[in-house]
Design a protein around this motif. Structure first.
Motif, PDB file in Angstrom:
ATOM      1  N   VAL A 179       0.861  -1.173   0.000  1.00 44.91           N
ATOM      2  CA  VAL A 179       0.000   0.000   0.000  1.00 44.91           C
ATOM      3  C   VAL A 179       0.899   1.224   0.000  1.00 44.91           C
ATOM      4  N   VAL A 180       0.642   2.118  -0.962  1.00 46.50           N
ATOM      5  CA  VAL A 180       1.352   3.395  -0.990  1.00 46.50           C
ATOM      6  C   VAL A 180       0.318   4.500  -0.855  1.00 46.50           C
ATOM      7  N   VAL A 181       0.768   5.640  -0.393  1.00 48.79           N
ATOM      8  CA  VAL A 181      -0.138   6.759  -0.141  1.00 48.79           C
ATOM      9  C   VAL A 181       0.333   7.993  -0.901  1.00 48.79           C
ATOM     10  N   ASN A 182      -0.633   8.770  -1.345  1.00 48.70           N
ATOM     11  CA  ASN A 182      -0.392  10.073  -1.951  1.00 48.70           C
ATOM     12  C   ASN A 182      -1.243  11.066  -1.178  1.00 48.70           C
ATOM     13  N   GLU A 183      -0.658  12.224  -0.849  1.00 49.43           N
ATOM     14  CA  GLU A 183      -1.389  13.231  -0.076  1.00 49.43           C
ATOM     15  C   GLU A 183      -1.668  14.491  -0.874  1.00 49.43           C
ATOM     16  N   GLY A 184      -1.733  14.355  -2.193  1.00 46.51           N
ATOM     17  CA  GLY A 184      -2.095  15.479  -3.034  1.00 46.51           C
ATOM     18  C   GLY A 184      -1.192  15.614  -4.241  1.00 46.51           C
ATOM     19  N   PRO A 185      -1.636  16.378  -5.242  1.00 50.00           N
ATOM     20  CA  PRO A 185      -0.834  16.572  -6.453  1.00 50.00           C
ATOM     21  C   PRO A 185       0.548  17.140  -6.123  1.00 50.00           C
ATOM     22  N   GLY A 186       1.545  16.586  -6.780  1.00 49.14           N
ATOM     23  CA  GLY A 186       2.914  17.039  -6.573  1.00 49.14           C
ATOM     24  C   GLY A 186       3.598  16.433  -5.361  1.00 49.14           C
ATOM     25  N   LYS A 187       2.910  15.608  -4.597  1.00 45.62           N
ATOM     26  CA  LYS A 187       3.484  15.026  -3.376  1.00 45.62           C
ATOM     27  C   LYS A 187       4.111  13.654  -3.600  1.00 45.62           C
ATOM     28  N   GLY A 188       3.902  13.038  -4.773  1.00 47.62           N
ATOM     29  CA  GLY A 188       4.464  11.714  -5.027  1.00 47.62           C
ATOM     30  C   GLY A 188       3.779  10.648  -4.197  1.00 47.62           C
ATOM     31  N   VAL A 189       4.408   9.497  -4.130  1.00 45.81           N
ATOM     32  CA  VAL A 189       3.885   8.399  -3.311  1.00 45.81           C
ATOM     33  C   VAL A 189       4.970   7.903  -2.369  1.00 45.81           C
ATOM     34  N   ARG A 190       4.518   7.385  -1.255  1.00 41.71           N
ATOM     35  CA  ARG A 190       5.426   6.782  -0.272  1.00 41.71           C
ATOM     36  C   ARG A 190       4.691   5.596   0.344  1.00 41.71           C
ATOM     37  N   PRO A 191       5.424   4.675   0.967  1.00 38.57           N
ATOM     38  CA  PRO A 191       4.740   3.535   1.599  1.00 38.57           C
ATOM     39  C   PRO A 191       3.765   4.014   2.671  1.00 38.57           C
ATOM     40  N   ALA A 192       2.593   3.433   2.706  1.00 39.05           N
ATOM     41  CA  ALA A 192       1.607   3.772   3.731  1.00 39.05           C
ATOM     42  C   ALA A 192       1.808   2.927   4.975  1.00 39.05           C
ATOM     43  N   MET A 193       2.509   1.821   4.837  1.00 40.82           N
ATOM     44  CA  MET A 193       2.753   0.900   5.955  1.00 40.82           C
ATOM     45  C   MET A 193       4.225   0.539   5.970  1.00 40.82           C
TER      46      MET A 193
END
Length: 148
Positions: free
Chosen positions: A18-32
């Protein structure tokens, strides 16, 4: 203004992250801090080495085919486990939107296993296997569904 947390479940029949994005331009990072995995052994390695036998007339017998494919069953179970995890996370409001990324059959298994809490948060789907794509390269693939 609060940012919208979008979770991407990236799965196949035996692995998921699971990866998370917190808005446009923020990319993705692992959520867990972990990924999920289960056995992916082929059906022939899951049970008896020979099919069962059924008696026929005159003492002759014939092989019985298994009623279910154990490999497919394991994939369905894994999808159900991922759906339960997403349902639980939706209940505690860990994410606002959900994007499912998986091969077509796995997408179907996930959709049928999700409960209303997570199902209502689905904002899109991508019918692809991205489980082997490095996290730094995911944004390019996921932008077809949502601005990253």
């Amino acid at each position: 203004m609060k940012s919208t947390r979008t979770w991407f479940l990236i799965a196949d029949g035996s692995r998921a992250r699971v990866v998370v994005n917190e808005g446009p331009g923020k990319g993705v990072r692992p959520a867990m801090d972990h990924e999920f995995a289960t056995s992916s052994a082929p059906s022939r390695e899951w049970g008896a080495d020979r099919p069962g036998r059924a008696g026929g007339p005159g003492g002759t017998g014939h092989a019985k085919e298994p009623r279910i494919d154990l490999h497919d069953f394991a994939k369905e179970r894994f999808a159900a486990e991922m759906a339960a995890m997403l349902d639980e996370a939706a209940g505690r409001r860990a994410y606002d939107r959900l994007i499912l990324v998986a091969p077509p059959k796995v997408l179907g298994n996930l959709r049928s296993a999700l409960k209303n809490g997570a199902r209502e948060r689905i904002a899109g789907e991508l019918s692809k296997d991205l489980t082997h794509v490095a996290i730094r390269d995911l944004a390019g693939h996921l932008e077809t569904v949502l601005p990253i």
